[in-house]
Design a protein around this motif. Structure first.
Motif, PDB file in Angstrom:
ATOM      1  N   PHE A 183      40.516  54.025  89.654  1.00 36.94           N
ATOM      2  CA  PHE A 183      40.961  55.039  90.610  1.00 36.94           C
ATOM      3  C   PHE A 183      41.775  56.154  89.959  1.00 36.94           C
ATOM      4  CE2 PHE A 183      40.884  51.415  93.891  1.00 36.94           C
ATOM      5  CZ  PHE A 183      39.529  51.610  94.103  1.00 36.94           C
ATOM      6  N   ASN A 210      33.954  54.704  98.752  1.00 36.77           N
ATOM      7  CA  ASN A 210      33.983  53.383  98.145  1.00 36.77           C
ATOM      8  C   ASN A 210      32.682  53.151  97.375  1.00 36.77           C
ATOM      9  OD1 ASN A 210      34.602  50.775  97.458  1.00 36.77           O
ATOM     10  ND2 ASN A 210      34.078  49.917  99.456  1.00 36.77           N
ATOM     11  N   SER A 213      29.855  49.858  98.906  1.00 35.74           N
ATOM     12  CA  SER A 213      30.049  50.069 100.336  1.00 35.74           C
ATOM     13  C   SER A 213      29.168  49.138 101.160  1.00 35.74           C
ATOM     14  CB  SER A 213      29.738  51.535 100.676  1.00 35.74           C
ATOM     15  OG  SER A 213      29.914  51.779 102.042  1.00 35.74           O
ATOM     16  N   HIS A 218      32.526  54.465 104.048  1.00 33.99           N
ATOM     17  CA  HIS A 218      33.763  53.730 103.775  1.00 33.99           C
ATOM     18  C   HIS A 218      34.475  54.476 102.643  1.00 33.99           C
ATOM     19  CE1 HIS A 218      35.575  49.620 102.289  1.00 33.99           C
ATOM     20  NE2 HIS A 218      36.495  50.553 102.442  1.00 33.99           N
ATOM     21  N   LEU A 220      38.358  55.790 100.549  1.00 36.99           N
ATOM     22  CA  LEU A 220      39.664  55.323 100.099  1.00 36.99           C
ATOM     23  C   LEU A 220      40.610  56.492  99.912  1.00 36.99           C
ATOM     24  CD1 LEU A 220      38.317  53.127  97.140  1.00 36.99           C
ATOM     25  CD2 LEU A 220      38.598  52.395  99.505  1.00 36.99           C
ATOM     26  N   VAL A 222      43.657  57.176  97.523  1.00 39.49           N
ATOM     27  CA  VAL A 222      44.272  56.600  96.325  1.00 39.49           C
ATOM     28  C   VAL A 222      45.332  57.556  95.784  1.00 39.49           C
ATOM     29  CG1 VAL A 222      42.144  55.395  95.770  1.00 39.49           C
ATOM     30  CG2 VAL A 222      42.617  57.589  94.698  1.00 39.49           C
ATOM     31  N   GLN A 229      49.273  48.059  93.551  1.00 44.46           N
ATOM     32  CA  GLN A 229      48.737  47.740  94.865  1.00 44.46           C
ATOM     33  C   GLN A 229      49.604  46.733  95.616  1.00 44.46           C
ATOM     34  OE1 GLN A 229      46.401  49.190  96.408  1.00 44.46           O
ATOM     35  NE2 GLN A 229      45.812  47.837  98.072  1.00 44.46           N
ATOM     36  N   THR A 241      47.979  58.722 105.840  1.00 42.59           N
ATOM     37  CA  THR A 241      47.015  57.854 106.514  1.00 42.59           C
ATOM     38  C   THR A 241      46.844  58.273 107.964  1.00 42.59           C
ATOM     39  OG1 THR A 241      47.584  55.991 105.071  1.00 42.59           O
ATOM     40  CG2 THR A 241      46.515  55.477 107.163  1.00 42.59           C
ATOM     41  N   TYR A 259      45.281  48.097 104.561  1.00 44.74           N
ATOM     42  CA  TYR A 259      45.886  48.064 103.223  1.00 44.74           C
ATOM     43  C   TYR A 259      46.010  46.624 102.772  1.00 44.74           C
ATOM     44  CZ  TYR A 259      49.354  48.846  99.506  1.00 44.74           C
ATOM     45  OH  TYR A 259      50.021  48.890  98.296  1.00 44.74           O
ATOM     46  N   HIS A 273      45.671  51.822  96.858  1.00 43.03           N
ATOM     47  CA  HIS A 273      44.640  52.491  97.643  1.00 43.03           C
ATOM     48  C   HIS A 273      44.631  51.951  99.067  1.00 43.03           C
ATOM     49  CE1 HIS A 273      42.735  48.840  96.075  1.00 43.03           C
ATOM     50  NE2 HIS A 273      41.893  48.902  97.092  1.00 43.03           N
ATOM     51  N   GLN A 275      42.296  51.852 102.591  1.00 46.82           N
ATOM     52  CA  GLN A 275      40.869  51.931 102.916  1.00 46.82           C
ATOM     53  C   GLN A 275      40.651  52.367 104.361  1.00 46.82           C
ATOM     54  OE1 GLN A 275      38.377  48.796 101.136  1.00 46.82           O
ATOM     55  NE2 GLN A 275      40.268  47.759 100.549  1.00 46.82           N
TER      56      GLN A 275
END
Length: 405
Positions: A183, A210, A213, A218, A220, A222, A229, A241, A259, A273, A275
């Motif tokens: 990432f 992603n 997927s 989908h 992310l 990052v 993480q 977000t 998350y 990241h 999602q």
């Protein structure tokens, strides 16, 4: 003979392009996106990354009303009927017209490049899409989703070389390869959706599709600078977000953000990241249960008693569309802190703990251990004792063997 060969080759190329245009248009009806919306886009608060006003026409005819997708699909079917050809067109002036074919193909190409993002990454090999089937399971008064994806059994292994999972090829030393971060920028263009920058903290983010997927689109969020993480979400993480979810809602898309904080919760990458996946209008099953809960007191965490596992939920108040980043931070982070407080401290126990010698890092952990009881902690780390049952079973087996002799 040569002209005949070139004519047939052109016909097959035209048919292949038109079949693909029909296929892309079909998916474009469900996953609507104007590909060039990042040109001249601005970061609004709230709202996230918003397309430039000069692209309002394209947003209307692609995202709000899929006119371009329907028109491109119609063009694709027309060219297929012309090139195949269907019997009614064979031998007509329309069938013999080269100029008409050129015009239709140009119009078809112009339409497909307007909604060409997810398919581009998939067709280039930068993104792997694994089809799946969803079944519904009725339990606890709601429908739970079970997604079966047998193709994941053959999921390609992530290899250290650059170019995988969103990182563009570059010269790397052996030391860098060992510390491979999928990432970290620069990103593969087909996976890179755009960039965001939090106004209050200056934190920069990348938005990536992603690579592996299971559901289309989908993506992310990052951090560009490495953050672990297993660290908790920070105020600016929550704000960005929320702004992305709000931007999706304005585009008539309903997304759900989640998350995975560390490997124990399913995270496979150490770079921070968040999602995002698209869900139904009423949200995921657990949100339906949370919305149906009757609260005696608002503004406090609550638990879903119908669910057998530990859970903590906070129902956010309605946020103003004109809220500043500072107001959003306060409205989002304080409830998040109240949920974290309910999780309690974690305590690591190694094999010495089962020998009767435990180690803690602070007086607070020591007090928590004494209050929780050592037996409870060890049982939570290990398994419940079934020694007597095991001994009884072994004795019975020994008696059976003796009798048999």
């Amino acid at each position: 003979m040569g002209k005949l060969i070139w004519h047939e080759l052109s016909r097959y190329i035209s048919l292949t392009a038109s079949v693909y245009a029909v296929w892309a248009s079909f998916w474009g009806l469900f996953f609507r996106k104007f590909f060039w919306d990042f040109i001249g886009g601005i970061l609004r608060s709230p709202g996230g990354l918003q397309p430039s006003p000069k692209f309002a026409l394209f947003i209307n005819v692609i995202v709000k009303y899929p006119i371009v997708q329907i028109g491109t699909m119609a063009l694709g079917f027309t060219i297929i009927a012309l090139e195949y050809p269907i019997p009614i067109l064979k031998g007509t002036a329309i069938f013999r017209s080269i100029a008409l074919r050129v015009v239709l193909l140009i119009m078809q190409a112009a339409g497909t490049v307007l909604f060409y993002q997810f398919e581009a990454a998939q067709s280039s090999g930068d993104l792997f899409f694994f089809p799946s089937e969803v079944s519904k399971h009725e339990e606890l008064g709601t429908e739970w989703e079970i997604r079966v994806c047998t193709a994941l059994q053959k999921k390609p292994a992530v290899s250290p070389p650059a170019g995988e999972a969103g990182i563009a090829p570059s010269d790397q030393s052996d030391e860098t390869s060992k510390k491979y971060d999928p990432f970290a920028p620069p990103y593969v263009p087909n996976l890179h959706v755009g960039d965001l920058r939090d106004e209050s903290s200056g934190t920069e983010y990348g938005v990536l599709l992603n690579k592996y997927s299971v559901v289309p689109h989908h993506f992310l969020l990052v951090t560009k600078e490495f953050m672990p993480q297993n660290s908790p979400l920070l105020p600016h993480d929550l704000v960005q977000t929320y702004l992305l979810l709000l931007a999706a809602r304005k585009a008539r898309k309903n997304y759900f953000a989640f998350y995975n904080c560390g490997s124990n919760s399913g995270a496979s990458q150490s770079h921070k990241h968040i999602q995002f996946i698209e869900v139904e209008d009423d949200g995921p099953p657990i949100e339906r249960l949370a919305k149906a809960a009757n609260l005696e007191v608002s503004g406090k965490p609550f638990s879903l008693s119908s669910v057998g596992y530990a859970n903590h939920v906070y129902r956010l108040p309605t946020l103003s569309n004109g809220a500043s980043p500072e107001q959003l931070e306060q409205a989002l982070f304080l409830p998040f802190l109240s949920l974290l407080d309910l999780l309690g401290a974690t305590l690591s126990v190694n094999s010495l703990g089962f020998a009767g010698m435990l180690m803690v890092k602070s007086d607070t952990e020591c007090q928590a251990l004494e209050q929780e009881k050592i037996e409870t902690v060890l049982r939570g780390v290990g398994v419940e004792s079934v020694h007597e049952l095991q001994v009884a079973g072994t004795s019975m087996e020994a008696m059976d063997e003796t009798s048999a002799r």
